[in-house]
Design a protein around this motif. Structure first.
Motif: not given
Length: 207
Positions: A88, A90, A175-176, A179, A182-183
């Motif tokens: 997950w 980047s 950003t991570d 993410n 969301d995951k």
């Protein structure tokens, strides 16, 4: 408890709120050098400037006898936890696990009967207050209560040290972090969903 600087929590109000919401804890003492543990619903009460963890266990549980001889009692509280895949991120990295945990250390002692009754009344009030047909102390027969009291031992632990860790991917990029939320939301796992909601709330509070 080992706590990297990113994850250390020191806000007292935040810690007390966490304990009130995650009050099913684990009490650890030692008996002749051997650790022993019991998992129990616990209360957190303040008297003057001191905080006490309170609760009760079965009379037949030998752990209560260790309170008088054990120098330090450890009480652990845990919140949501979830696996975090490094797929997950980047960039290349290894997987990890997010969690919330609080350790409290203190000296334990046994409650007198009147103290135990007051603590039981508080616990019933907390967990029964929003129910349609609440089971409160005054609704139960004196005979039943007296019988049940003989089968339990109340205790209190004066809190002397607190260690609190919230490992919520605070060391990841924005950003991570987004993410991961969301995951976790899409994992289909209640623990993962709880962790995602917790991380999202933290993100909003820090903006």
């Amino acid at each position: 408890m080992y706590i990297p600087k990113y994850f250390k929590i020191t806000n007292a109000e935040e810690i007390w709120d966490f304990v009130q919401k995650n009050s099913f804890g684990t009490i650890i003492t030692t008996d002749q050098g051997k650790p022993t543990a019991t998992h129990l619903p616990l209360g957190l009460n303040k008297k003057d400037d001191d905080y006490y963890i309170t609760g009760h266990m079965a009379y037949g549980n030998p752990q209560w006898r260790t309170f008088e001889t054990c120098e330090d009692v450890l009480v652990m509280f845990q919140g949501p936890h979830a696996y975090v895949s490094s797929s997950w991120y980047s960039h290349e990295n290894v997987p990890t696990w997010n969690y919330q945990a609080i350790h409290m250390y203190g000296k334990g002692s046994i409650l007198e009967k009147d103290e135990l009754i007051e603590d039981l009344k508080r616990m019933l009030g907390k967990y029964e207050q929003n129910r349609g047909n609440p089971v409160l102390w005054d609704n139960l027969s004196p005979k039943l209560l007296e019988t049940q009291l003989k089968g339990i031992v109340g205790f209190k632990i004066k809190v002397e040290e607190i260690q609190a860790a919230y490992k919520l991917s605070q060391n990841r990029s924005e950003t991570d972090y987004s993410n991961i939320i969301d995951k976790l939301q899409n994992e289909g796992n209640p623990n993962s969903k709880q962790m995602a909601e917790l991380m999202e709330k933290r993100l909003k509070n820090h903006k």
